[in-house]
Motif scaffolding. Sequence first.
Motif, PDB file in Angstrom:
ATOM      1  N   ARG A   9       0.747  -0.763   0.015  1.00  0.00           N
ATOM      2  CA  ARG A   9      -0.219  -0.164  -0.168  1.00  0.00           C
ATOM      3  C   ARG A   9       1.110   1.529   0.426  1.00  0.00           C
ATOM      4  O   ARG A   9       1.688   0.930   1.101  1.00  0.00           O
ATOM      5  CB  ARG A   9      -0.880  -0.334   0.932  1.00  0.00           C
ATOM      6  N   GLU A  11       0.975   5.703  -0.880  1.00  0.00           N
ATOM      7  CA  GLU A  11       0.390   6.803  -1.764  1.00  0.00           C
ATOM      8  C   GLU A  11       1.142   7.613  -2.491  1.00  0.00           C
ATOM      9  O   GLU A  11       2.521   7.645  -2.447  1.00  0.00           O
ATOM     10  CB  GLU A  11       0.694   7.841  -0.775  1.00  0.00           C
ATOM     11  N   HIS A  12       0.714   8.207  -3.405  1.00  0.00           N
ATOM     12  CA  HIS A  12       1.114   8.490  -5.262  1.00  0.00           C
ATOM     13  C   HIS A  12       0.198  10.187  -5.381  1.00  0.00           C
ATOM     14  O   HIS A  12      -0.794   9.685  -5.460  1.00  0.00           O
ATOM     15  CB  HIS A  12       1.636   8.001  -5.979  1.00  0.00           C
ATOM     16  N   GLU A  13       1.245  10.779  -4.910  1.00  0.00           N
ATOM     17  CA  GLU A  13       0.751  12.383  -5.808  1.00  0.00           C
ATOM     18  C   GLU A  13      -1.348  12.226  -5.399  1.00  0.00           C
ATOM     19  O   GLU A  13      -1.766  12.573  -6.413  1.00  0.00           O
ATOM     20  CB  GLU A  13       0.707  12.287  -7.588  1.00  0.00           C
ATOM     21  N   GLY A  14      -1.541  12.166  -4.392  1.00  0.00           N
ATOM     22  CA  GLY A  14      -2.796  12.174  -3.444  1.00  0.00           C
ATOM     23  C   GLY A  14      -3.774  11.235  -3.711  1.00  0.00           C
ATOM     24  O   GLY A  14      -5.156  10.745  -3.256  1.00  0.00           O
ATOM     25  N   TRP A  15      -3.297   9.764  -4.186  1.00  0.00           N
ATOM     26  CA  TRP A  15      -3.975   8.816  -4.660  1.00  0.00           C
ATOM     27  C   TRP A  15      -3.634   7.567  -3.713  1.00  0.00           C
ATOM     28  O   TRP A  15      -2.136   7.929  -3.255  1.00  0.00           O
ATOM     29  CB  TRP A  15      -3.770   7.982  -5.791  1.00  0.00           C
ATOM     30  N   GLU A  16      -4.025   6.828  -2.687  1.00  0.00           N
ATOM     31  CA  GLU A  16      -3.552   5.169  -2.415  1.00  0.00           C
ATOM     32  C   GLU A  16      -3.553   4.637  -3.311  1.00  0.00           C
ATOM     33  O   GLU A  16      -4.567   3.877  -4.310  1.00  0.00           O
ATOM     34  CB  GLU A  16      -4.876   5.519  -1.154  1.00  0.00           C
ATOM     35  N   ARG A  18      -3.335   0.589  -3.816  1.00  0.00           N
ATOM     36  CA  ARG A  18      -3.334  -1.160  -2.849  1.00  0.00           C
ATOM     37  C   ARG A  18      -3.288  -2.058  -4.216  1.00  0.00           C
ATOM     38  O   ARG A  18      -3.813  -1.983  -4.786  1.00  0.00           O
ATOM     39  CB  ARG A  18      -4.534  -1.009  -2.051  1.00  0.00           C
ATOM     40  N   TRP A  37      -7.316   4.829  -4.975  1.00  0.00           N
ATOM     41  CA  TRP A  37      -8.375   5.256  -4.188  1.00  0.00           C
ATOM     42  C   TRP A  37      -7.989   6.876  -3.928  1.00  0.00           C
ATOM     43  O   TRP A  37      -6.767   7.000  -3.954  1.00  0.00           O
ATOM     44  CB  TRP A  37      -8.767   4.512  -2.400  1.00  0.00           C
ATOM     45  N   ARG A  38      -8.526   7.747  -3.956  1.00  0.00           N
ATOM     46  CA  ARG A  38      -8.736   9.088  -3.806  1.00  0.00           C
ATOM     47  C   ARG A  38      -9.398   9.927  -3.027  1.00  0.00           C
ATOM     48  O   ARG A  38     -10.926   9.345  -3.693  1.00  0.00           O
ATOM     49  CB  ARG A  38      -8.662  10.272  -5.624  1.00  0.00           C
ATOM     50  N   ASP A  39      -9.154  10.365  -2.379  1.00  0.00           N
ATOM     51  CA  ASP A  39     -10.518  11.239  -1.669  1.00  0.00           C
ATOM     52  C   ASP A  39     -11.329   9.940  -0.195  1.00  0.00           C
ATOM     53  O   ASP A  39     -12.513  10.402  -0.629  1.00  0.00           O
ATOM     54  CB  ASP A  39     -11.080  12.241  -2.099  1.00  0.00           C
ATOM     55  N   ARG A  67       1.005   4.267 -11.212  1.00  0.00           N
ATOM     56  CA  ARG A  67       2.355   5.367 -11.814  1.00  0.00           C
ATOM     57  C   ARG A  67       1.352   5.867 -12.643  1.00  0.00           C
ATOM     58  O   ARG A  67       1.142   7.224 -12.982  1.00  0.00           O
ATOM     59  CB  ARG A  67       2.763   4.996 -11.431  1.00  0.00           C
TER      60      ARG A  67
END
Length: 87
Positions: A9, A11-16, A18, A37-39, A67
């Motif tokens: 898992r 985080e990349h540029e505001g995205w998670e 998984r 996932w975003r927000d 990515r």
Amino acid sequence: MDEDDEVKRIEHEGWEIRICLTAQPSEGQLAGHADLWRDGVHSCRIALSGHFPDVASACDALERKARDWIGDWAARDHTGDTGFANL
């Protein structure tokens, strides 16, 4: 979303991202997916299936695809009134 096969898992540029992988009966065959996932909303699933020398290689391939997808999404025009559909 509860994923028993989750292996990473990030985080990349505001995205998670998984990453989940499942070994298949054929030697070297791995299947998996990356959920994006975003927000707090599940917005995208990227699938992967193929022969890889190990789990780390398959995980790297999925991470790279995720990515790249995020980069492509960020480069698009977002001025319209469309959004993500529920998955």
